[in-house]
Design an enzyme around this catalytic site. Sequence first.
Site, short mmCIF file in Angstrom:
data_model
loop_
_atom_site.label_atom_id
_atom_site.label_comp_id
_atom_site.label_asym_id
_atom_site.label_seq_id
_atom_site.Cartn_x
_atom_site.Cartn_y
_atom_site.Cartn_z
N HIS A 437 0.82 -1.22 0.00
CA HIS A 437 0.00 0.00 0.00
C HIS A 437 0.85 1.27 0.00
CE1 HIS A 437 -3.40 -2.38 2.25
NE2 HIS A 437 -3.22 -2.82 1.00
C1 LIG Z 1 -0.92 -7.54 -4.01
C2 LIG Z 1 -1.72 -6.31 -3.66
C3 LIG Z 1 -2.88 -6.43 -2.90
C4 LIG Z 1 -3.61 -5.29 -2.56
N1 LIG Z 1 -4.82 -5.42 -1.92
C5 LIG Z 1 -5.61 -4.34 -1.74
C6 LIG Z 1 -6.95 -4.47 -1.31
O1 LIG Z 1 -7.45 -5.57 -1.14
N2 LIG Z 1 -7.67 -3.33 -1.12
C7 LIG Z 1 -7.15 -2.08 -1.33
O2 LIG Z 1 -7.83 -1.09 -1.08
N3 LIG Z 1 -5.91 -1.94 -1.81
C8 LIG Z 1 -5.15 -3.04 -2.06
N4 LIG Z 1 -3.93 -2.89 -2.64
C9 LIG Z 1 -3.45 -1.54 -2.94
C10 LIG Z 1 -4.24 -0.84 -4.04
O3 LIG Z 1 -4.49 -1.71 -5.11
C11 LIG Z 1 -3.40 0.35 -4.46
O4 LIG Z 1 -3.25 1.19 -3.31
C12 LIG Z 1 -3.99 1.20 -5.56
O5 LIG Z 1 -4.31 0.43 -6.69
C13 LIG Z 1 -2.96 2.25 -5.92
O6 LIG Z 1 -3.48 3.07 -6.94
P1 LIG Z 1 -2.49 4.00 -7.78
O7 LIG Z 1 -3.32 4.69 -8.79
O8 LIG Z 1 -1.70 4.81 -6.82
O9 LIG Z 1 -1.44 3.02 -8.47
P2 LIG Z 1 -1.59 1.63 -9.21
O10 LIG Z 1 -2.96 1.08 -9.07
O11 LIG Z 1 -0.47 0.80 -8.74
O12 LIG Z 1 -1.39 1.99 -10.74
C14 LIG Z 1 -0.23 2.62 -11.25
C15 LIG Z 1 -0.10 2.24 -12.72
O13 LIG Z 1 0.77 3.18 -13.34
C16 LIG Z 1 1.61 2.48 -14.25
N5 LIG Z 1 2.82 3.28 -14.46
C17 LIG Z 1 3.76 3.60 -13.53
N6 LIG Z 1 4.73 4.36 -14.07
C18 LIG Z 1 4.41 4.51 -15.38
C19 LIG Z 1 5.04 5.17 -16.47
N7 LIG Z 1 6.17 5.84 -16.31
N8 LIG Z 1 4.44 5.12 -17.69
C20 LIG Z 1 3.27 4.45 -17.86
N9 LIG Z 1 2.64 3.78 -16.85
C21 LIG Z 1 3.20 3.82 -15.63
C22 LIG Z 1 1.87 1.17 -13.55
O14 LIG Z 1 2.29 0.19 -14.49
C23 LIG Z 1 0.52 0.87 -12.94
O15 LIG Z 1 -0.29 0.10 -13.80
C24 LIG Z 1 -3.17 -4.01 -2.98
C25 LIG Z 1 -2.02 -3.89 -3.76
C26 LIG Z 1 -1.31 -5.03 -4.12
C27 LIG Z 1 -0.08 -4.88 -4.95
#
Ligand SMILES: Cc1cc2nc3c(=O)[nH]c(=O)nc-3n(C[C@H](O)[C@H](O)[C@H](O)COP(=O)(O)OP(=O)(O)OC[C@H]3O[C@@H](n4cnc5c(N)ncnc54)[C@H](O)[C@@H]3O)c2cc1C
Length: 506
Positions: A437
Amino acid sequence: MSVESTELGVERIVTDVCIIGSGAGGAAAAWTLARAGLRVICLEAGGHFGQQDFSQDLGVASRQLYAEDGQRLMRGNVFIPVAGGECLGGSTVVNSGICFRLPRWRFEEWHRDHGLDFEYDELLPFLEKAEQMLQVTPSNPAVYGGNNAACMRGLKALGWSGGPMPRNAPACVGCGACNTGCPTGAKLSVARTFIPAAEELGARFITNARVEVAHSSGSRVTGVQATLLDPATRAPIGSLRVDSRAVVLAGSAIQSPAFLLHNGLGNNHVGRHLKVHPASGVIGIGSDRIEGWNGTPQGFYCDEFLRDDRMILESWWATPEVFWINFPFGAQGGERMRDFAQMTALGGMVADQSEGTVRPHGLPGKSRISYDLIEADRVRILKVLERSAELLLAAGMDTVYAGIHGLAPLRSVAEVREQLRPDRVRLKQMMTLYSSHPHGSIRMGNDARHSAVDCRGELYGSEGLFVMDGSICPDVLGVNPQVSIIALSLMLAGGLAAQLGGRLPG
Ligand SMILES: Cc1cc2nc3c(=O)[nH]c(=O)nc-3n(C[C@H](O)[C@H](O)[C@H](O)COP(=O)(O)OP(=O)(O)OC[C@H]3O[C@@H](n4cnc5c(N)ncnc54)[C@H](O)[C@@H]3O)c2cc1C
Ligand code: SF4
């Protein structure tokens, strides 16, 4: 359908908004901006995998779906893995489907400490919208299996608060594969909700397109340059330039600050204040068959200690090799694994006061993360283990193993309390520390002296670059992040849409 890097056929696109990353924050932003009638291009570094492509082979899934092939670590006074998704839909594709709302009291703390210029009641409709789009419902006892049922027994015996986990998988069949991608499609990740809805409104998602460079004119960010990757080998096969009126950075709380620092953007708060919810767990062994592999892996929670003690307990499950490696079975390892069908697993995460730092690595897509676990959080994690062990004993387990090197099996509450005393356990003995997270590393606030983005998500020191992912949390969340990140993104993207002259339907 998303567009594959190999099918693009152009080297330059002009659009209203370019979004970097298609996870929780990026997908919600894309949907909102497309609803407002704006032209949206979303560039995603990972590939597009549907339910037919998912493999329960952890090695295959790690390479297909996880950032840094699932090998990402934070280094400090202890090493802690920090998992994240890298595929269309980001981490929501590999998460456990747990859906908690940002608590009002936590938001009030953010408001007090970071000077936000909006109120909880303004965020509330977006939290509700996120839950509605994800179809959040309590885990169904009919499919949540023996592990969650045992935890429920322990919870009732102790009279603590909690229950079936709220999740975004109303049609879950309890196959147990959430972290390698849901093979039935029951888990409503953003790849099954916000992304198709945004595509219907005209947004385009381009996969295997890793953004590396931000283009600027003076202090205004005017677009980005992406390297197009071969979907099979991940080798560079070309490049794409996107010119846009605004750029939304949504690459996660690890990759987003690494990208900004690599491009020399933002102030000295970028990459600092990283929160991760460090987690750890115990397993219990009883005499009845539990068959923890059948059922929703994380279908139970206990929030008795959420506010006062900064921790939440949640059930979990994993493969036999994970149990073997992470628990101190000693020479009896083989013998213990014969009891796999009688095992239960519970753990928890803490709302960390520790803070990590993210820096660019030099290699594209990689980052350097440092994180020292402070004493108060070490003690909290031991308390998580103590309470998890007590709950499993109350559930009828005979023996509990905590993930601490050299620790004897625990058979009574007295043993649990004695063996897990903070003065008896050293940090280096804690074997099962884990995190997934990351948040807070480009934190939001109304004063550039303390924060990295303003309350509209715009990066201090630049114009035209907005951050809308887990990075912007002003401080620790304390509950699983996806709903809160989506809600913040929906709200900020609405503001950006209005600024760009878009019109959201009423
Ligand atoms: C194994 C696991 C279990 C989890 N379980 C839960 C749960 O049950 N409930 C919950 O609330 N949260 C859970 N989480 C956390 C939750 O999924 C994340 O907090 C949330 O998805 C984060 O959102 P975000 O938009 O910050 O990033 P992310 O959802 O991680 O998305 C970021 C995206 O940006 C892309 N990216 C990064 N840099 C670049 C670049 N330079 N160019 C193009 N693309 C890029 C990445 O490839 C990725 O696809 C879990 C996470 C994991 C890994
Ligand atoms: S347990 Fe439920 S949500 Fe998880 S992968 Fe299986 S069907 Fe999907």
